[in-house]
Design an enzyme around this catalytic site. Structure first.
Site, PDB file in Angstrom:
ATOM      1  N   THR A 115      40.992  42.194  26.347  1.00 12.11           N
ATOM      2  CA  THR A 115      39.614  41.757  26.089  1.00 12.11           C
ATOM      3  C   THR A 115      38.794  42.994  25.821  1.00 12.11           C
ATOM      4  O   THR A 115      39.113  44.055  26.358  1.00 12.11           O
ATOM      5  CB  THR A 115      39.047  41.066  27.357  1.00 12.11           C
ATOM      6  OG1 THR A 115      39.792  39.876  27.595  1.00 12.11           O
ATOM      7  CG2 THR A 115      37.584  40.696  27.229  1.00 12.11           C
ATOM      8  N   ARG A 143      43.435  26.042  26.369  1.00 14.21           N
ATOM      9  CA  ARG A 143      43.231  26.964  27.487  1.00 14.21           C
ATOM     10  C   ARG A 143      42.020  27.875  27.218  1.00 14.21           C
ATOM     11  O   ARG A 143      41.849  28.424  26.144  1.00 14.21           O
ATOM     12  CB  ARG A 143      44.485  27.812  27.676  1.00 14.21           C
ATOM     13  CG  ARG A 143      44.436  28.780  28.852  1.00 14.21           C
ATOM     14  CD  ARG A 143      43.977  30.162  28.444  1.00 14.21           C
ATOM     15  NE  ARG A 143      44.114  31.137  29.517  1.00 14.21           N
ATOM     16  CZ  ARG A 143      43.608  32.362  29.451  1.00 14.21           C
ATOM     17  NH1 ARG A 143      42.946  32.748  28.395  1.00 14.21           N
ATOM     18  NH2 ARG A 143      43.766  33.193  30.448  1.00 14.21           N
ATOM     19  N   VAL A 144      41.191  28.025  28.238  1.00 10.54           N
ATOM     20  CA  VAL A 144      40.057  28.951  28.189  1.00 10.54           C
ATOM     21  C   VAL A 144      40.222  29.888  29.391  1.00 10.54           C
ATOM     22  O   VAL A 144      40.544  29.444  30.493  1.00 10.54           O
ATOM     23  CB  VAL A 144      38.724  28.181  28.267  1.00 10.54           C
ATOM     24  CG1 VAL A 144      37.551  29.137  28.462  1.00 10.54           C
ATOM     25  CG2 VAL A 144      38.518  27.339  27.004  1.00 10.54           C
ATOM     26  N   GLY A 145      39.998  31.169  29.168  1.00 12.46           N
ATOM     27  CA  GLY A 145      40.149  32.147  30.251  1.00 12.46           C
ATOM     28  C   GLY A 145      38.839  32.483  30.924  1.00 12.46           C
ATOM     29  O   GLY A 145      37.871  31.709  30.877  1.00 12.46           O
ATOM     30  N   ASP A 146      38.801  33.632  31.554  1.00 12.98           N
ATOM     31  CA  ASP A 146      37.608  34.072  32.280  1.00 12.98           C
ATOM     32  C   ASP A 146      36.516  34.614  31.368  1.00 12.98           C
ATOM     33  O   ASP A 146      35.345  34.657  31.762  1.00 12.98           O
ATOM     34  CB  ASP A 146      37.996  35.200  33.249  1.00 12.98           C
ATOM     35  CG  ASP A 146      38.555  36.407  32.483  1.00 12.98           C
ATOM     36  OD1 ASP A 146      39.496  36.199  31.683  1.00 12.98           O
ATOM     37  OD2 ASP A 146      38.025  37.515  32.642  1.00 12.98           O
ATOM     38  N   GLY A 167      42.234  41.096  31.657  1.00 12.38           N
ATOM     39  CA  GLY A 167      43.445  40.736  32.408  1.00 12.38           C
ATOM     40  C   GLY A 167      43.590  39.228  32.501  1.00 12.38           C
ATOM     41  O   GLY A 167      42.841  38.480  31.861  1.00 12.38           O
ATOM     42  N   GLY A 169      43.084  35.813  32.967  1.00  5.77           N
ATOM     43  CA  GLY A 169      41.833  35.129  33.269  1.00  5.77           C
ATOM     44  C   GLY A 169      41.905  34.169  34.431  1.00  5.77           C
ATOM     45  O   GLY A 169      40.938  34.000  35.179  1.00  5.77           O
TER      46      GLY A 169
HETATM   47  N1  ASP Z   1      40.876  37.869  30.182  1.00  7.28           N
HETATM   48  C1  ASP Z   1      41.522  37.404  28.984  1.00  7.28           C
HETATM   49  C2  ASP Z   1      41.881  35.974  29.155  1.00  7.28           C
HETATM   50  O1  ASP Z   1      42.374  35.584  30.216  1.00  7.28           O
HETATM   51  C3  ASP Z   1      42.724  38.174  28.606  1.00  7.28           C
HETATM   52  C4  ASP Z   1      42.726  39.629  28.919  1.00  7.28           C
HETATM   53  O2  ASP Z   1      41.683  40.244  29.024  1.00  7.28           O
HETATM   54  O3  ASP Z   1      43.790  40.219  29.095  1.00  7.28           O
HETATM   55  O4  ASP Z   1      41.738  35.223  28.228  1.00  7.28           O
END
Ligand code: ASP
Length: 223
Positions: A115, A143-146, A167, A169
């Site tokens: 990210t 899927r949606v992350g953080d 990282g 999410g």
């Molecule tokens: N945080 C992002 C997500 O989970 C991926 C990442 O930053 O590695 O979508």
């Protein structure tokens, strides 16, 4: 922060943000982003397709709607209504990589998630932050992350500081990582210790080998 994040969103060499990002399991690039300013305004988009700069749409949501987050086709329609152009976000490289992954799911790249999060302190001492990603390579459709979640992928409190995450999410969301870091700074932790504590809280819940990566950045009000 919007301009800074846009640079990375445009760069096809960055395989985890914007154009040229890895796809979901159906071969579609879907984007998550959020932005926050010093006046506690926030905007976010999740599961956005076919728009080149999700961070700019997030800013538009912040500045031109009464909402904080728009998702999916609603976010896309909002963007088009506000003058953003439809843009094919699938690079040849991303399509080929997805086809290889479909043939054999062991074909998963080393850089399969990342990210960009940018935090800024301006000459007047005001803080802002922005965060943008295409998420995890070959994530389940929907899927949606953080990264678009205020408090998880990004948080700004202009009296205290700002923090942002990268990282896996799912792990960051369950611990509301960026909010936690700003809150710890409010309690007197320095940025480094606050980030370490957020990571510690995530890993302490696991007894076995940790097979995921998370990382945070933080910026305190005094720079
Ligand atoms: N945080 C992002 C997500 O989970 C991926 C990442 O930053 O590695 O979508």
């Amino acid at each position: 922060v919007e301009q800074g994040v846009k640079e990375t969103e445009s760069d096809p060499q960055v395989r985890t943000v914007g154009f040229g990002g890895y796809t979901d399991n159906k071969g579609i690039v879907t984007l998550d982003a959020c932005i926050m300013d010093h006046k506690n305004n926030a905007g976010a988009v999740a599961y956005l397709k076919n728009i080149k700069h999700p961070i700019s749409v997030a800013r538009k949501v912040m500045e031109s709607s009464k909402h904080v987050m728009l998702a999916g086709s609603g976010a896309y329609n909002f963007a088009i209504k506000h003058g953003f152009k439809k843009h094919n976000m699938l690079s040849k490289q991303s399509k080929n990589d997805w086809l290889k992954w479909k043939e054999d799911s062991k074909n998963i790249p080393d850089d399969n998630h990342d990210t960009i999060t940018q935090l800024a302190l301006d000459i007047n001492g005001n803080l802002a932050g922005a965060c943008s990603t295409s998420g995890l390579a070959y994530k389940l459709k929907g899927r949606v992350g953080d990264s678009p979640i205020i408090g998880s992928g990004l948080f700004v409190d202009n009296n205290v500081g700002a923090a942002g995450a990268t990282g896996i999410g799912e792990e960051i969301m369950k611990n509301v990582g960026s909010f936690l870091i700003v809150e710890l700074m409010k309690q007197g932790y320095n940025p480094d210790k606050a980030c370490r504590e957020a990571v510690r809280r995530i890993i302490q819940k696991y007894t076995g080998e940790i097979k995921f990566q998370v990382a945070f950045i933080a910026l305190r009000k005094d720079g």
